[in-house]
Design a protein around this motif. Structure first.
Motif, PDB file in Angstrom:
ATOM      1  N   GLN A   1      13.672   2.347   1.432  1.00 12.89           N
ATOM      2  CA  GLN A   1      13.912   0.949   1.772  1.00 12.89           C
ATOM      3  C   GLN A   1      15.335   0.550   1.417  1.00 12.89           C
ATOM      4  O   GLN A   1      15.717   0.595   0.255  1.00 12.89           O
ATOM      5  N   PRO A   2      16.117   0.164   2.433  1.00 12.46           N
ATOM      6  CA  PRO A   2      15.749   0.209   3.847  1.00 12.46           C
ATOM      7  C   PRO A   2      15.764   1.639   4.387  1.00 12.46           C
ATOM      8  O   PRO A   2      16.382   2.522   3.799  1.00 12.46           O
ATOM      9  N   VAL A   3      15.069   1.846   5.493  1.00 14.72           N
ATOM     10  CA  VAL A   3      15.064   3.144   6.151  1.00 14.72           C
ATOM     11  C   VAL A   3      16.377   3.321   6.898  1.00 14.72           C
ATOM     12  O   VAL A   3      16.791   2.454   7.667  1.00 14.72           O
ATOM     13  N   HIS A   4      17.046   4.456   6.661  1.00 15.92           N
ATOM     14  CA  HIS A   4      18.247   4.834   7.408  1.00 15.92           C
ATOM     15  C   HIS A   4      17.996   6.208   7.996  1.00 15.92           C
ATOM     16  O   HIS A   4      17.913   7.193   7.253  1.00 15.92           O
ATOM     17  N   LEU A   5      17.866   6.301   9.305  1.00 16.80           N
ATOM     18  CA  LEU A   5      17.582   7.580   9.950  1.00 16.80           C
ATOM     19  C   LEU A   5      18.887   8.326  10.231  1.00 16.80           C
ATOM     20  O   LEU A   5      19.226   8.682  11.359  1.00 16.80           O
TER      21      LEU A   5
ATOM     22  N   GLU B   1      14.304   2.825  13.642  1.00 16.26           N
ATOM     23  CA  GLU B   1      14.788   2.348  12.343  1.00 16.26           C
ATOM     24  C   GLU B   1      14.551   0.850  12.199  1.00 16.26           C
ATOM     25  O   GLU B   1      14.062   0.379  11.161  1.00 16.26           O
ATOM     26  N   THR B   2      14.876   0.103  13.243  1.00 15.10           N
ATOM     27  CA  THR B   2      14.653  -1.346  13.211  1.00 15.10           C
ATOM     28  C   THR B   2      13.171  -1.659  13.063  1.00 15.10           C
ATOM     29  O   THR B   2      12.781  -2.550  12.289  1.00 15.10           O
ATOM     30  N   TYR B   3      12.318  -0.949  13.793  1.00 19.76           N
ATOM     31  CA  TYR B   3      10.867  -1.174  13.723  1.00 19.76           C
ATOM     32  C   TYR B   3      10.362  -0.979  12.297  1.00 19.76           C
ATOM     33  O   TYR B   3       9.609  -1.813  11.765  1.00 19.76           O
ATOM     34  N   LEU B   4      10.766   0.115  11.662  1.00 18.72           N
ATOM     35  CA  LEU B   4      10.282   0.408  10.314  1.00 18.72           C
ATOM     36  C   LEU B   4      10.791  -0.600   9.286  1.00 18.72           C
ATOM     37  O   LEU B   4      10.119  -0.867   8.286  1.00 18.72           O
ATOM     38  N   ASN B   5      11.960  -1.159   9.540  1.00 19.06           N
ATOM     39  CA  ASN B   5      12.553  -2.098   8.585  1.00 19.06           C
ATOM     40  C   ASN B   5      12.140  -3.550   8.805  1.00 19.06           C
ATOM     41  O   ASN B   5      12.428  -4.404   7.958  1.00 19.06           O
TER      42      ASN B   5
ATOM     43  N   ALA C   1       1.439   3.767  -1.725  1.00 20.01           N
ATOM     44  CA  ALA C   1       2.760   4.355  -1.884  1.00 20.01           C
ATOM     45  C   ALA C   1       3.794   3.238  -1.838  1.00 20.01           C
ATOM     46  O   ALA C   1       3.861   2.481  -0.868  1.00 20.01           O
ATOM     47  N   ALA C   2       4.587   3.139  -2.913  1.00 21.70           N
ATOM     48  CA  ALA C   2       5.597   2.087  -3.014  1.00 21.70           C
ATOM     49  C   ALA C   2       6.547   2.430  -4.142  1.00 21.70           C
ATOM     50  O   ALA C   2       6.187   3.152  -5.076  1.00 21.70           O
ATOM     51  N   ASN C   3       7.769   1.909  -4.050  1.00 25.59           N
ATOM     52  CA  ASN C   3       8.754   2.058  -5.130  1.00 25.59           C
ATOM     53  C   ASN C   3       8.964   3.511  -5.529  1.00 25.59           C
ATOM     54  O   ASN C   3       9.181   3.838  -6.700  1.00 25.59           O
ATOM     55  N   GLY C   4       8.901   4.414  -4.537  1.00 25.02           N
ATOM     56  CA  GLY C   4       9.184   5.819  -4.795  1.00 25.02           C
ATOM     57  C   GLY C   4       8.051   6.603  -5.418  1.00 25.02           C
ATOM     58  O   GLY C   4       8.240   7.761  -5.782  1.00 25.02           O
ATOM     59  N   HIS C   5       6.864   5.997  -5.535  1.00 24.74           N
ATOM     60  CA  HIS C   5       5.737   6.691  -6.165  1.00 24.74           C
ATOM     61  C   HIS C   5       4.470   6.523  -5.339  1.00 24.74           C
ATOM     62  O   HIS C   5       4.376   5.630  -4.490  1.00 24.74           O
ATOM     63  N   LEU C   6       3.514   7.386  -5.598  1.00 29.29           N
ATOM     64  CA  LEU C   6       2.247   7.372  -4.886  1.00 29.29           C
ATOM     65  C   LEU C   6       1.103   7.376  -5.880  1.00 29.29           C
ATOM     66  O   LEU C   6       1.142   8.062  -6.906  1.00 29.29           O
ATOM     67  N   LEU C   7       0.069   6.607  -5.554  1.00 25.53           N
ATOM     68  CA  LEU C   7      -1.167   6.547  -6.339  1.00 25.53           C
ATOM     69  C   LEU C   7      -2.330   6.844  -5.401  1.00 25.53           C
ATOM     70  O   LEU C   7      -2.443   6.235  -4.333  1.00 25.53           O
ATOM     71  N   PHE C   8      -3.186   7.784  -5.790  1.00 30.77           N
ATOM     72  CA  PHE C   8      -4.406   8.060  -5.031  1.00 30.77           C
ATOM     73  C   PHE C   8      -5.593   7.909  -5.960  1.00 30.77           C
ATOM     74  O   PHE C   8      -5.642   8.516  -7.040  1.00 30.77           O
ATOM     75  N   VAL C   9      -6.556   7.081  -5.557  1.00 30.82           N
ATOM     76  CA  VAL C   9      -7.747   6.814  -6.365  1.00 30.82           C
ATOM     77  C   VAL C   9      -8.986   7.186  -5.563  1.00 30.82           C
ATOM     78  O   VAL C   9      -9.177   6.706  -4.441  1.00 30.82           O
ATOM     79  N   ASP C  10      -9.795   8.058  -6.138  1.00 33.79           N
ATOM     80  CA  ASP C  10     -11.099   8.396  -5.569  1.00 33.79           C
ATOM     81  C   ASP C  10     -12.145   7.706  -6.437  1.00 33.79           C
ATOM     82  O   ASP C  10     -12.442   8.151  -7.546  1.00 33.79           O
ATOM     83  N   HIS C  11     -12.673   6.590  -5.954  1.00 34.09           N
ATOM     84  CA  HIS C  11     -13.584   5.788  -6.763  1.00 34.09           C
ATOM     85  C   HIS C  11     -14.883   6.530  -7.056  1.00 34.09           C
ATOM     86  O   HIS C  11     -15.476   6.345  -8.120  1.00 34.09           O
ATOM     87  N   ARG C  12     -15.324   7.366  -6.134  1.00 35.65           N
ATOM     88  CA  ARG C  12     -16.581   8.071  -6.347  1.00 35.65           C
ATOM     89  C   ARG C  12     -16.474   9.076  -7.493  1.00 35.65           C
ATOM     90  O   ARG C  12     -17.405   9.244  -8.273  1.00 35.65           O
ATOM     91  N   ARG C  13     -15.345   9.738  -7.564  1.00 41.25           N
ATOM     92  CA  ARG C  13     -15.141  10.744  -8.604  1.00 41.25           C
ATOM     93  C   ARG C  13     -14.455  10.173  -9.836  1.00 41.25           C
ATOM     94  O   ARG C  13     -14.227  10.893 -10.805  1.00 41.25           O
TER      95      ARG C  13
ATOM     96  N   GLY D   1       8.875  -0.153   3.291  1.00 46.25           N
ATOM     97  CA  GLY D   1       8.935   0.440   1.962  1.00 46.25           C
ATOM     98  C   GLY D   1       7.608   0.549   1.250  1.00 46.25           C
ATOM     99  O   GLY D   1       7.567   1.089   0.136  1.00 46.25           O
ATOM    100  N   ARG D   2       6.502   0.096   1.867  1.00 42.44           N
ATOM    101  CA  ARG D   2       5.213   0.077   1.172  1.00 42.44           C
ATOM    102  C   ARG D   2       4.083   0.430   2.142  1.00 42.44           C
ATOM    103  O   ARG D   2       4.069  -0.019   3.285  1.00 42.44           O
ATOM    104  N   LEU D   3       3.128   1.212   1.661  1.00 39.46           N
ATOM    105  CA  LEU D   3       2.015   1.651   2.492  1.00 39.46           C
ATOM    106  C   LEU D   3       0.743   1.681   1.658  1.00 39.46           C
ATOM    107  O   LEU D   3       0.762   2.083   0.489  1.00 39.46           O
TER     108      LEU D   3
END
Length: 208
Positions: free
Chosen positions: A122-126, A43-47, A91-103, A75-77
């Motif tokens: 955020q924060p992570v609580h296990l 938990e400490t590592y992730l935070n 992935a951040a703020n509770g949402h995810l975005l995936f972009v395929d530039h080729r397509r 909280g962000r990846l």
């Protein structure tokens, strides 16, 4: 061409994680004092791991692979793919975005009920709404498996760490979905600068 995550398939968020050593779904594990200490360390590592960067190799359920660079702040990846082609996942703020530039395709979704969201609260609580389903120690390694206490059947997230001299370093992220399909990220050259990445890296915009 394979999607970056199950999140980007026609089923969208069926994506999940298996374990580094063996996935453990089901009822939350009963933790010993030593395990409770390990959970607190994770938990400490992730935070606190601001400015984390690693190279990754991603393995899809069919054995296909992709690779690129991962950036993480609590909280962000962000994943930037070099192969099999130019793609990004933010992935951040509770949402995810995936972009395929080729397509020239863009996928957006909520992380609220998805395994990846377990890493990005955020924060992570296990504890509380997050159930720790397994804690396993190997030689110089630590593995923790997580699920949402009210919906564990929707997926398990497992994090694998090097554990050397009491210091953790993230090595593996795995997910398993309700159909037991697995995606795995193997990380190398993991570094943590202690300085957060610029906010612009984690904007949910398809343009950057």
């Amino acid at each position: 061409m394979k999607p970056a995550f199950p999140f980007a398939t026609r089923r969208l968020m069926m994506g999940g994680l298996l374990t580094l050593l063996a996935a453990c779904a089901g009822t939350p594990a009963t933790t010993s004092p030593n395990q409770a200490d390990d959970i607190a360390r994770v938990e400490t590592y992730l935070n606190t791991s601001r400015g984390l960067q690693a190279n990754f190799v991603q393995t899809w359920p069919d054995g296909g692979k992709g690779q690129g660079v991962m950036h993480y702040d609590p909280g962000r990846l962000r994943l930037d793919y070099a192969t099999p082609g130019s793609m990004k996942l933010v992935a951040a703020n509770g949402h995810l975005l995936f972009v395929d530039h080729r397509r020239e395709s863009v996928t957006r979704m909520s992380l609220g009920r998805q395994p990846l969201g377990l890493l990005l609260d955020q924060p992570v609580h296990l504890s509380g709404q997050i159930a720790v389903t397994a804690v396993q120690h190997g030689q110089n390694s630590l593995q923790v498996s997580l699920g949402r206490r009210d919906s564990e059947s929707q997926g398990i997230l497992t994090l694998g760490f090097a554990d050397i001299g009491g210091k953790l370093s993230l090595l593996v992220i795995e997910m398993t979905d309700v159909e037991r399909q697995h995606i795995r990220l193997d990380l190398t050259d993991t570094t943590v600068s202690g300085q957060a990445w610029p906010d612009a890296m984690f904007t949910l915009s398809s343009s950057n």
